[in-house]
Design an enzyme around this catalytic site. Structure first.
Site, PDB file in Angstrom:
ATOM      1  N   ASN A 116       0.713  -1.455  -0.116  1.00 57.42           N
ATOM      2  CA  ASN A 116      -0.278   0.044  -0.275  1.00 57.42           C
ATOM      3  C   ASN A 116       0.915   1.007  -0.030  1.00 57.42           C
ATOM      4  O   ASN A 116       2.327   1.553   0.396  1.00 57.42           O
ATOM      5  CB  ASN A 116      -1.433  -0.484   0.959  1.00 57.42           C
ATOM      6  CG  ASN A 116      -0.266   0.472   1.977  1.00 57.42           C
ATOM      7  OD1 ASN A 116      -0.221   1.992   2.399  1.00 57.42           O
ATOM      8  ND2 ASN A 116       0.222   0.101   3.505  1.00 57.42           N
ATOM      9  N   PHE A 120      -1.880   8.134   4.863  1.00 55.07           N
ATOM     10  CA  PHE A 120      -2.554   8.680   5.878  1.00 55.07           C
ATOM     11  C   PHE A 120      -3.481   8.943   5.014  1.00 55.07           C
ATOM     12  O   PHE A 120      -4.353  10.429   5.236  1.00 55.07           O
ATOM     13  CB  PHE A 120      -1.551   9.374   6.080  1.00 55.07           C
ATOM     14  CG  PHE A 120      -0.580   8.630   6.492  1.00 55.07           C
ATOM     15  CD1 PHE A 120      -0.380   7.194   7.252  1.00 55.07           C
ATOM     16  CD2 PHE A 120       0.373   9.738   7.559  1.00 55.07           C
ATOM     17  CE1 PHE A 120       0.653   6.890   8.227  1.00 55.07           C
ATOM     18  CE2 PHE A 120       1.606   9.116   8.364  1.00 55.07           C
ATOM     19  CZ  PHE A 120       1.675   7.886   8.464  1.00 55.07           C
ATOM     20  N   SER A 181       5.660   4.806   8.561  1.00 55.34           N
ATOM     21  CA  SER A 181       4.740   5.107   7.710  1.00 55.34           C
ATOM     22  C   SER A 181       5.511   5.300   6.339  1.00 55.34           C
ATOM     23  O   SER A 181       6.618   6.467   6.383  1.00 55.34           O
ATOM     24  CB  SER A 181       3.862   5.666   6.871  1.00 55.34           C
ATOM     25  OG  SER A 181       3.363   4.978   6.568  1.00 55.34           O
ATOM     26  N   ASN A 183       4.880   5.524   2.882  1.00 52.94           N
ATOM     27  CA  ASN A 183       4.400   6.568   2.286  1.00 52.94           C
ATOM     28  C   ASN A 183       3.818   7.801   2.903  1.00 52.94           C
ATOM     29  O   ASN A 183       2.824   8.546   2.300  1.00 52.94           O
ATOM     30  CB  ASN A 183       2.551   5.548   1.973  1.00 52.94           C
ATOM     31  CG  ASN A 183       3.091   4.620   1.825  1.00 52.94           C
ATOM     32  OD1 ASN A 183       3.384   4.376   0.626  1.00 52.94           O
ATOM     33  ND2 ASN A 183       2.449   3.459   2.141  1.00 52.94           N
ATOM     34  N   THR A 184       4.667   9.005   3.766  1.00 50.52           N
ATOM     35  CA  THR A 184       4.410  10.239   3.055  1.00 50.52           C
ATOM     36  C   THR A 184       6.192  11.134   3.888  1.00 50.52           C
ATOM     37  O   THR A 184       7.052   9.910   4.459  1.00 50.52           O
ATOM     38  CB  THR A 184       4.040  10.673   5.286  1.00 50.52           C
ATOM     39  OG1 THR A 184       2.359  10.014   5.143  1.00 50.52           O
ATOM     40  CG2 THR A 184       4.531  12.141   4.885  1.00 50.52           C
ATOM     41  N   LYS A 219       5.013   3.773  17.009  1.00 55.07           N
ATOM     42  CA  LYS A 219       5.180   2.497  16.424  1.00 55.07           C
ATOM     43  C   LYS A 219       6.068   2.498  14.934  1.00 55.07           C
ATOM     44  O   LYS A 219       6.689   3.488  14.683  1.00 55.07           O
ATOM     45  CB  LYS A 219       4.107   2.326  15.235  1.00 55.07           C
ATOM     46  CG  LYS A 219       3.856   1.462  14.640  1.00 55.07           C
ATOM     47  CD  LYS A 219       2.527   0.789  14.169  1.00 55.07           C
ATOM     48  CE  LYS A 219       2.373  -0.925  13.164  1.00 55.07           C
ATOM     49  NZ  LYS A 219       1.019  -0.382  12.638  1.00 55.07           N
ATOM     50  N   ASN A 248       6.065  -1.855  11.282  1.00 50.54           N
ATOM     51  CA  ASN A 248       5.083  -1.503  10.442  1.00 50.54           C
ATOM     52  C   ASN A 248       4.872  -2.166   9.293  1.00 50.54           C
ATOM     53  O   ASN A 248       6.202  -2.860   9.192  1.00 50.54           O
ATOM     54  CB  ASN A 248       5.132  -0.130  10.722  1.00 50.54           C
ATOM     55  CG  ASN A 248       3.927   1.297   9.717  1.00 50.54           C
ATOM     56  OD1 ASN A 248       3.918   0.492   9.002  1.00 50.54           O
ATOM     57  ND2 ASN A 248       3.657   2.220  10.377  1.00 50.54           N
TER      58      ASN A 248
END
Length: 355
Positions: A116, A120, A181, A183-184, A219, A248
């Site tokens: 993915n 967010f 994450s 993805n940021t 996390k 994560n």
């Protein structure tokens, strides 16, 4: 039956479309009091042997739903009714944001994995607070996972997290700072101790100031070097955090067929997630609550994580491949295994094989 439906129907439909349909259906279940209570009575964990206590919170089972599924706290009651011992919502940011462009969710069926790059996508902290503030018809332990708004620069990250914490910490059974994450852009840089310390200290001040003092966890990513895992563990102890969630998604593509960018979850993450858990346990012992997530597919994985020192275990990707009764089956099988080993309290096995 579910596997046939998944293979013949669901796997042929865009995974994000399926996700939205699923969440919509679960919202209907959450809004149907009688049906919701009936499902909860049938599927929720009731075996006293499964009960655990962590950071002052009572959990009916050590197995819960990881963040990423219910991004806006819209179906927590339904997920509790389906058997999860806790539901971690989010990741939620201070400001609403659409996330990255589609397509951004990909199945790797052969590897039983997901990639993915959602970014967010969520309706923001105020909307999540409104959802969490509603009266609940079934008991549910709710963790709230917060992250950085994409447009906020790194220099203002702490203020952004604090803004979310002020909205959500009073409504959470525990609060999670997500700095892991992929993805940021730049988010994982915040795992560096010199940046993470002031951020966690600021959020902890908010969490400590709630009426019941909201437990605070951080996390971390599986891609951290071992010495950085140790450094975050030491920092968590230094600041008096309540726990660490490991791990994560990963940016590694070892042993998978896809080169899509984003975070990889599911079976390929199992070995590293377990390795990080064992390293954390060796570093902190039982001074922190350890929550293990990554590559959890069945009762064998849950059992292994508990023995290695996790007090709580989470999953999400496994549900995509196993279906809505996944949590119920894990709880059932865990109860049976405890009795087969003559164990009357799951807490007796936590950390049993830890060094």
């Amino acid at each position: 039956m579910y596997r046939i439906v998944f293979t013949q129907v669901l796997s042929r439909i865009d995974p994000e479309d399926i996700h939205h349909l699923t969440v919509g259906g679960l919202r209907l279940l959450s809004a149907a009091p009688v049906v919701k209570r009936l499902v909860h009575r049938r599927l929720a964990p009731r075996d006293p042997a499964l009960r655990v206590q962590a950071f002052g919170v009572h959990f009916p089972s050590p197995f819960g739903l990881a963040a990423g599924f219910d991004k806006d706290a819209r179906c927590v009651e339904a997920m509790s009714a389906l058997g999860f011992g806790h539901v971690e919502v989010g990741t939620i940011t201070a400001h609403a944001q659409p996330g990255n462009a589609r397509p951004r969710l990909f199945r790797l069926v052969r590897e039983r994995a997901i990639i993915n790059r959602m970014g967010f996508n969520n309706a923001g902290a105020a909307a999540a607070a409104k959802a969490l503030g509603r009266t609940r018809g079934v008991p549910v332990v709710v963790g709230v996972n917060i992250g950085k708004t994409k447009v906020v620069p790194e220099s203002q990250a702490a203020d952004d997290y604090v803004s979310s914490a002020k909205e959500l910490a009073p409504l959470a059974d525990y609060l999670v700072v997500n700095v892991s994450s992929p993805n940021t852009p730049g988010l994982r840089d915040l795992q560096a101790v010199e940046l993470l310390r002031p951020l966690l200290r600021a959020v902890k001040e908010v969490a400590d100031g709630t009426p019941r003092r909201t437990p605070l966890l951080v996390k971390i990513a599986p891609d951290l070097a071992d010495e950085d895992v140790d450094a975050v563990a030491d920092l968590a102890l230094e600041l008096g955090l309540d726990g660490v969630i490991a791990t994560n998604t990963t940016i590694s593509r070892q042993d998978v067929s896809s080169t899509e960018t984003g975070g990889l979850s599911g079976r390929p993450l199992r070995a590293r997630s377990l390795e990080v858990l064992r390293r954390l346990r060796a570093r902190v012992g039982d001074r922190l609550v350890l929550v293990s997530v990554g590559g959890v597919e069945g009762v064998d994985d849950v059992w292994e994580r508990l023995l290695a020192g996790a007090t709580l275990v989470q999953g999400y990707t496994g549900m995509i491949y196993e279906g809505p009764l996944w949590a119920w089956r894990i709880n059932r099988d865990l109860s049976r295994r405890l009795r087969r080993h003559g164990v009357t309290d799951v807490r007796q096995i936590i950390g049993r094989t830890a060094g």
